[in-house]
Design a protein around this motif. Structure first.
Motif: not given
Length: 308
Positions: A199-203
């Protein structure tokens, strides 16, 4: 040491030896498939699902299971004991308890499934928004906390007091009372998923928030939400029976397990069968839904899954 020949063309050099093959201590275990394999792996799902399907069959095909009109009055045949004429006996107005119990399954199952569906959808939406937005979380969760401070049955009674008795209003009242618990569950799952590396990578890659929610967050909330929905279904059926029992639920002209027991409580000591049969059906249905929920939890959670 003499040389030992292997397959054609392969010779063991002098001084070397090959260990003899050992026998298998444990025999190969083949996983069981089909119905019996599923029954052995997930017995609670099989038992709970089977009982629930039986109750659904009773509710859907009640007119074809040798029933009578559940609202037909026969004062001359009131309070008859269970027998060939009235399988579950008759109540104080001469109505067939067997027919009323079978038709009452429709109300309880309709309320249970409807509340589970609507509460899950509304709670999922609230939980996703509050779990991913800190500003919305500080406002929405305070409202949910206030609603959770009131017992669900009291909140449902208060909501029913503002409306007239009907199946639709019962579903609405119980749904409102159950939404905070679903939203709390979903919010907790979202808060844990929000910190995951993917999720952090997507953000960090600039993915829009709606895409992150629907692609990465939502699919991972469906498993615990499905399990929670089964327990909400069981709780909703019990709450509906309580509301009908105290006269705040479905009207008396609509047979439900709650108002059948309410009408028979005055004759409990002399005619206990009027209360006994709807109570047994309600208990079996709630047990079936709870068993199904426990089995789904064991099947979905890899830490609880049974290994073959």
């Amino acid at each position: 040491m003499s040389t030992t020949t292997l397959p054609p063309g392969v010779v063991i050099p002098p001084g070397l030896a090959i260990a003899q093959p050992t026998q298998d201590i444990l025999s190969n275990v083949k996983p069981r498939r089909g119905f019996f394999g599923f029954l052995r792996r997930y017995p609670t799902i099989a038992i709970g699902g089977g009982l629930l399907l039986l109750m659904l069959f009773v509710a859907v095909f009640a007119p074809f299971l040798w029933t009578k009109d559940p609202t037909a009055l026969a004062p001359a045949l009131r309070t008859r004991e269970p027998g060939a004429q009235f399988w579950f006996g008759s109540d104080m107005l001469g109505r067939d308890v067997y027919s009323r119990v079978l038709y009452g399954a429709r109300v309880s199952l309709l309320v249970g499934f409807s509340v589970a569906f609507f509460a899950s959808i509304i709670g999922l939406t609230i939980g996703l928004v509050s779990g991913f937005s800190r500003l919305a979380d500080s406002i929405i969760m305070r409202v949910m906390d206030g609603m959770m401070s009131i017992p669900p049955i009291l909140l449902a009674i208060a909501l029913m007091a503002l409306t007239r008795g009907s199946v639709q209003n019962v579903i609405l009242a119980i749904t409102i009372a159950e939404v905070p618990r679903v939203s709390r569950l979903v919010r907790g799952v979202v808060l844990s998923l929000r910190e995951q590396p993917y999720v952090e990578a997507a953000v960090a890659s600039g993915t829009r928030t709606p895409v992150i929610i629907f692609k990465h967050i939502l699919p991972n909330t469906l498993a615990p939400l499905t399990v929670q929905a089964t327990f909400i279904c069981a709780a909703a059926m019990i709450t509906e029976a309580i509301l009908s029992f105290i006269g705040a639920g479905t009207p008396p002209i609509i047979p439900s397990w709650g108002n059948i027991m309410a009408e028979g409580r005055a004759l409990w000591q002399v005619k206990p069968y009027i209360v006994f049969f709807p109570a047994i059906f309600l208990s079996i249905t709630v047990l079936a839904v709870n068993l199904l929920g426990d089995g789904l939890r064991d099947a979905i959670d890899p830490r609880l899954a049974t290994k073959l």
